[in-house]
Design a protein around this motif. Structure first.
Motif, mmCIF file in Angstrom:
data_model
loop_
_atom_site.group_PDB
_atom_site.id
_atom_site.type_symbol
_atom_site.label_atom_id
_atom_site.label_comp_id
_atom_site.label_asym_id
_atom_site.label_seq_id
_atom_site.Cartn_x
_atom_site.Cartn_y
_atom_site.Cartn_z
ATOM 1 N N THR A 109 35.825 48.202 40.996
ATOM 2 C CA THR A 109 36.058 46.757 41.098
ATOM 3 C C THR A 109 35.649 45.953 39.872
ATOM 4 O O THR A 109 35.925 44.759 39.819
ATOM 5 C CB THR A 109 35.304 46.181 42.316
ATOM 6 N N HIS A 113 36.398 41.901 38.485
ATOM 7 C CA HIS A 113 35.425 40.872 38.110
ATOM 8 C C HIS A 113 35.608 40.420 36.660
ATOM 9 O O HIS A 113 35.319 39.267 36.331
ATOM 10 C CB HIS A 113 34.013 41.393 38.356
ATOM 11 N N LEU A 116 38.145 37.840 36.981
ATOM 12 C CA LEU A 116 37.576 36.600 37.522
ATOM 13 C C LEU A 116 36.774 35.851 36.457
ATOM 14 O O LEU A 116 36.712 34.620 36.487
ATOM 15 C CB LEU A 116 36.706 36.908 38.738
ATOM 16 N N VAL A 144 42.299 37.053 44.226
ATOM 17 C CA VAL A 144 41.264 37.749 44.993
ATOM 18 C C VAL A 144 41.871 38.373 46.245
ATOM 19 O O VAL A 144 41.573 39.527 46.588
ATOM 20 C CB VAL A 144 40.116 36.785 45.365
ATOM 21 N N ASN A 148 41.935 42.316 47.182
ATOM 22 C CA ASN A 148 41.305 42.765 48.426
ATOM 23 C C ASN A 148 42.246 43.631 49.253
ATOM 24 O O ASN A 148 41.794 44.452 50.073
ATOM 25 C CB ASN A 148 40.846 41.562 49.256
ATOM 26 N N THR A 233 33.058 37.556 44.452
ATOM 27 C CA THR A 233 34.443 37.174 44.171
ATOM 28 C C THR A 233 34.706 35.731 44.589
ATOM 29 O O THR A 233 35.858 35.304 44.668
ATOM 30 C CB THR A 233 35.432 38.105 44.905
ATOM 31 N N ARG A 239 29.532 37.447 38.552
ATOM 32 C CA ARG A 239 30.382 38.631 38.405
ATOM 33 C C ARG A 239 29.593 39.867 37.972
ATOM 34 O O ARG A 239 30.134 40.969 37.986
ATOM 35 C CB ARG A 239 31.496 38.356 37.386
#
Length: 355
Positions: A109, A113, A116, A144, A148, A233, A239
């Motif tokens: 993940t 991030h 983001l 996001v 997901n 998130t 992050r």
């Protein structure tokens, strides 16, 4: 190859493009109002609904040529115009800095991030524009939600797809060389100390399925296990990674942290109404790739003169055309025959229909 990778690729490259433009606008003292308009115009078009709709389609990742065409139109959407040669150099820089982030991201993940972090920075750039901020926040939540819905296998495949997209790119980036993260031949430096993400084993074990035999080998890298931390998130969340942040930031603030005060705005308006302030010029030159004091000071002595010379020779001319402000629009109503042309092309992304 993953069919869900384009949003991640597009948004991260857009963020890197904005970092470069912001840094050069600040370094060359482009007036705040003009620079802020350029940044906001580009961000607004970046999150155009037609582009995002195309990016989120379940389809193979865009080609380098298609993405280059999109970003060329994005960067020219405002009062700033970039010549094709300079745009090509800018695009190479965007690709290389993002490649550095992808290679250094860990786990399933962290690349999410990293994305983001870019979106967080875009939100700061448009902090003084509530309507535009709402648009970016909506795009943030959409991204996001998109991530997901991806399984662990899909996230791994997305990273592999991006690495395949970026393969064989070895353009030299002075700031990465100065950080010790890139060699003079354009390859990246892989350190001998590394932290592996949670739920991953330290490399060095081979297991055979048929007979259950286990073999061990030396990887040559000193691995440590990372702490169990969950990055956020949420909007404004932590992050837990610096990847995707603005590499070009110095002690000075970015344009994202500046907002013109009410007094400044009122003073400028009064000056225009009284005729005390006249536009200095319809044109200005912005040197996107020339060496600035920050980069030269940070660059180690081992960087050869050839690399420095190549960097110095990269220039870009940016044309600024007359701004059609609300005040001028009101005047136009009284003088209907006056042509106030901003030179902005409304049909910038027709190529998306054929992508």
């Amino acid at each position: 190859m993953s069919n869900k990778t384009t949003p991640m690729l597009y948004l991260n490259l857009a963020g890197e493009m904005l970092y470069v433009l912001d840094q050069r606008l600040r370094t060359q003292d482009v007036e705040l109002e003009k620079g802020t308009r350029v940044m906001c115009d580009i961000i607004a078009k970046t999150f155009d609904s037609d582009i995002l709709h195309e990016a989120y389609k379940n389809q193979p990742v865009f080609s380098k040529k298609d993405l280059a065409s999109i970003f060329e139109k994005l960067v020219n959407v405002s009062i700033m115009k970039v010549d094709p040669e300079s745009m090509e150099k800018l695009y190479d820089l965007m690709l290389m800095t993002f490649k550095h982030q992808v290679i250094n991201s860990r786990g399933l993940t962290e690349l999410v991030h990293v994305s983001l972090n870019h979106l967080d920075s875009m939100l700061k750039f448009v902090g003084g524009k509530p309507e535009l901020k709402n648009t970016v926040e909506a795009a943030f939540r959409h991204f996001v939600e998109h991530c997901n819905q991806m399984s662990a296998g899909e996230l791994i495949l997305a990273k592999q797809t991006i690495l395949s997209f970026l393969i064989d790119l070895k353009s030299k980036v002075s700031i990465l060389i100065s950080m010790g993260d890139q060699n003079k031949d354009g390859s990246f430096v892989i350190g001998k100390n590394a932290q592996i993400p949670t739920k991953f084993e330290v490399p060095g074990t081979i297991r055979y399925i048929d007979d259950g035999q286990v073999e061990y080998f030396e990887s040559g890298v000193n691995y440590t296990t990372g702490p169990v931390l969950d990055a956020s998130t949420d909007l404004g969340g932590d992050r837990l990674t610096s990847l995707g942040l603005n590499l070009y930031m110095s002690d000075s603030k970015s344009r994202a942290e500046y907002q013109p005060s009410f007094v400044d705005a009122e003073s400028k308006l009064l000056g225009h109404l009284l005729g005390a302030s006249q536009p200095r010029s319809d044109l200005f030159t912005l040197n996107l790739f020339g060496p600035d004091p920050l980069e030269l000071a940070a660059r180690p002595a081992t960087v050869d003169k050839k690399c420095e010379s190549e960097t110095r020779d990269k220039h870009v001319n940016i044309k600024v055309e007359t701004v059609q402000s609300k005040h001028l629009s009101d005047i136009k109503k009284d003088f209907g025959d006056i042509n106030l042309n901003t030179g902005v092309d409304d049909d910038l992304l027709t190529m998306m229909d054929n992508a």
